[in-house]
Motif scaffolding. Structure first.
Motif, PDB file in Angstrom:
ATOM      1  N   LYS A  54       0.872  -1.172   0.000  1.00  0.00           N
ATOM      2  CA  LYS A  54       0.000   0.000   0.000  1.00  0.00           C
ATOM      3  C   LYS A  54       0.911   1.224   0.000  1.00  0.00           C
ATOM      4  O   LYS A  54       1.670   1.430   0.948  1.00  0.00           O
ATOM      5  N   GLU A  77       3.201   0.585   3.189  1.00  0.00           N
ATOM      6  CA  GLU A  77       2.794  -0.394   4.195  1.00  0.00           C
ATOM      7  C   GLU A  77       2.549  -1.725   3.491  1.00  0.00           C
ATOM      8  O   GLU A  77       1.978  -1.765   2.398  1.00  0.00           O
ATOM      9  N   GLU A  79       2.188  -6.340   4.246  1.00  0.00           N
ATOM     10  CA  GLU A  79       2.194  -7.505   5.130  1.00  0.00           C
ATOM     11  C   GLU A  79       3.383  -8.368   4.747  1.00  0.00           C
ATOM     12  O   GLU A  79       3.497  -8.820   3.603  1.00  0.00           O
ATOM     13  N   ASP A 111       3.379  -4.104  13.245  1.00  0.00           N
ATOM     14  CA  ASP A 111       2.089  -4.337  13.904  1.00  0.00           C
ATOM     15  C   ASP A 111       1.682  -3.151  14.778  1.00  0.00           C
ATOM     16  O   ASP A 111       1.224  -3.311  15.911  1.00  0.00           O
ATOM     17  N   THR A 137       4.168 -13.469  10.344  1.00  0.00           N
ATOM     18  CA  THR A 137       3.456 -12.580   9.437  1.00  0.00           C
ATOM     19  C   THR A 137       3.159 -11.294  10.195  1.00  0.00           C
ATOM     20  O   THR A 137       2.472 -11.315  11.222  1.00  0.00           O
ATOM     21  N   LYS A 138       3.713 -10.194   9.711  1.00  0.00           N
ATOM     22  CA  LYS A 138       3.604  -8.917  10.407  1.00  0.00           C
ATOM     23  C   LYS A 138       3.250  -7.804   9.416  1.00  0.00           C
ATOM     24  O   LYS A 138       3.604  -7.862   8.240  1.00  0.00           O
ATOM     25  N   THR A 139       2.573  -6.770   9.925  1.00  0.00           N
ATOM     26  CA  THR A 139       2.310  -5.576   9.144  1.00  0.00           C
ATOM     27  C   THR A 139       3.445  -4.586   9.364  1.00  0.00           C
ATOM     28  O   THR A 139       3.751  -4.223  10.500  1.00  0.00           O
ATOM     29  N   ARG A 141       5.037  -0.822   8.337  1.00  0.00           N
ATOM     30  CA  ARG A 141       4.666   0.503   7.824  1.00  0.00           C
ATOM     31  C   ARG A 141       5.889   1.410   7.913  1.00  0.00           C
ATOM     32  O   ARG A 141       6.490   1.551   8.986  1.00  0.00           O
ATOM     33  N   THR A 169      -1.456  -4.371   2.419  1.00  0.00           N
ATOM     34  CA  THR A 169      -2.450  -4.452   3.485  1.00  0.00           C
ATOM     35  C   THR A 169      -3.793  -3.962   2.934  1.00  0.00           C
ATOM     36  O   THR A 169      -3.860  -3.340   1.879  1.00  0.00           O
ATOM     37  N   GLU A 170      -4.857  -4.250   3.643  1.00  0.00           N
ATOM     38  CA  GLU A 170      -6.184  -3.874   3.177  1.00  0.00           C
ATOM     39  C   GLU A 170      -6.369  -2.360   3.198  1.00  0.00           C
ATOM     40  O   GLU A 170      -5.847  -1.666   4.071  1.00  0.00           O
TER      41      GLU A 170
END
Length: 397
Positions: A54, A77, A79, A111, A137-139, A141, A169-170
């Motif tokens: 993103k 950002e 995942e 996260d 699995t981490k977000t 940014r 990411t969504e």
């Protein structure tokens, strides 16, 4: 390419640290840094694009694969799935210059937790926000905390280990664009002495009203903000107009900076509005114009005329967005002229998808001040709460 090889190639990178890099403190060091930067650029990796991340705000993907960020809050950002994540970032010419008050300040979150907060004072830096022996699995940014005018930075292609991956990411529920000045940038918010002057190290856009408002509304954001700039004049201490510091001059560009996106400057690159169409555009401009207009009726009318013309540019590029014009945090003398500009624009164009909203001036006795007499985070929070409520009212969010 394997991480081990990268470590060997960049021998100056430290061992076991979160961040490390190559310093450019003099001419020979700068030449060496530039050479090493070109070596790393030649390595293959995963470029960050809209296909795998993103992209936040206005970003520019160079031919080298570096994703350049200039404006406050811009970044990426994604995942991440894997064991170890190295992120290489590239500084612009300012990072090699020794102008420490103008270095880019960046943050990396994992996260939602800020794990890196650093000043980019080197041509290249490596950060390792995730490391271990177990796949996770981490977000992740990556956000530019400081503003565009002083410097830029780039996120280089990511060297993923075998089996590791990144994906976008969504998207959040809504999209907003903020257009503003130092208040939007979060100028001085990390320096509680109002007599201190500007430093990028004390800017943090995430503590300012615009970022907070986007968070409150679960909205994506894009920001176009430059400290000291206005509609018809930048900040002036002597009453003389600063026409070169007008947001309308560069709003249709990637930004404005004394730094660069590699070999290009952001002000030389057109922004493609199809990449981000907001539902709402919030404009907070007039604080710097007021230093020029003061109580002069002719200048105030010039502000109205200039603002109304700028609204036409905003509308041309954001045809379906609601426009909300706000002012007041650092003084509201020009707010009636914001309302006048909105009325003039609507009368001239027939466009009624626009309104104005008054923000209460900062209560310095109660909430204090930060560097250069700018608003504290407490003031920003109050402003974001008021703005959030108004946006919910007019947008039905």
């Amino acid at each position: 390419m394997k991480r081990k090889f990268l470590a060997v190639l960049l021998a100056v990178l430290c061992v076991g640290g979160t961040a490390c890099g190559m310093s450019g403190k003099n001419e020979s060091d700068a030449d060496s840094t530039a050479s090493q930067t070109e070596e790393v650029k030649g390595m293959k990796g995963t470029r960050l694009t809209a296909e795998n991340a993103k992209l936040i705000g206005r970003t520019y993907l160079a031919e080298s694969g570096t994703l350049w960020c200039g404006l406050s809050g811009s970044g990426a950002e994604f995942e991440f799935t894997g064991k170890n994540l190295d992120i290489m970032v590239e500084g612009d010419k300012v990072s090699w210059s020794g102008q420490k008050d103008n270095y880019t300040r960046i943050a990396i979150y994992v996260d939602g937790e800020r794990v890196v907060d650093d000043m980019l004072n080197e041509g290249l830096k490596k950060y390792t926000p995730i490391s271990g022996d177990t796949e996770v699995t981490k977000t992740v940014r990556i956000v530019k905390l400081s503003e565009t005018a002083m410097s830029c930075f780039g996120i280089m292609p990511i060297q993923l280990e075998e089996g590791a991956s990144v994906k976008p990411t969504e998207q959040k529920a809504h999209k907003i664009e903020f257009i503003g000045d130092s208040i939007t940038c979060g100028y001085g918010v990390d320096d509680e002495d109002p007599t201190h002057k500007f430093k990028t190290s004390t800017e943090d856009v995430t503590r300012a009203y615009a970022y907070k408002t986007a968070e409150n509304l679960n909205a994506e954001y894009s920001m176009f903000s430059i400290s000291g700039w206005g509609i018809i004049s930048g900040w002036t201490g002597d009453g003389k107009q600063k026409p070169d510091q007008q947001i309308p001059l560069y709003y249709e560009k990637m930004g404005f900076s004394y730094g660069a996106f590699g070999d290009k400057q952001p002000q030389d690159i057109d922004w493609d509005y199809s990449l981000y169409q907001p539902e709402l555009v919030v404009i907070n401009l007039g604080t710097n114009d007021d230093s020029y207009c003061t109580t002069n009726a002719d200048r105030q009318q010039d502000y109205v005329e200039g603002y109304a013309e700028f609204l036409k540019t905003v509308r041309k590029n954001n045809p379906d967005a609601r426009i909300l014009c706000v002012l007041g945090i650092m003084g509201d003398r020009l707010y009636p002229y914001v309302e006048a500009a909105v009325e003039k624009y609507s009368t001239d164009t027939g466009d009624t998808n626009i309104s104005a909203f008054h923000l209460e001036p900062q209560n310095t006795a109660e909430d204090g001040l930060v560097a250069d007499y700018h608003p504290t985070e407490k003031t920003h929070t109050k402003a974001s709460d008021a703005l959030t409520a108004e946006i919910k009212r007019i947008m039905g969010w």
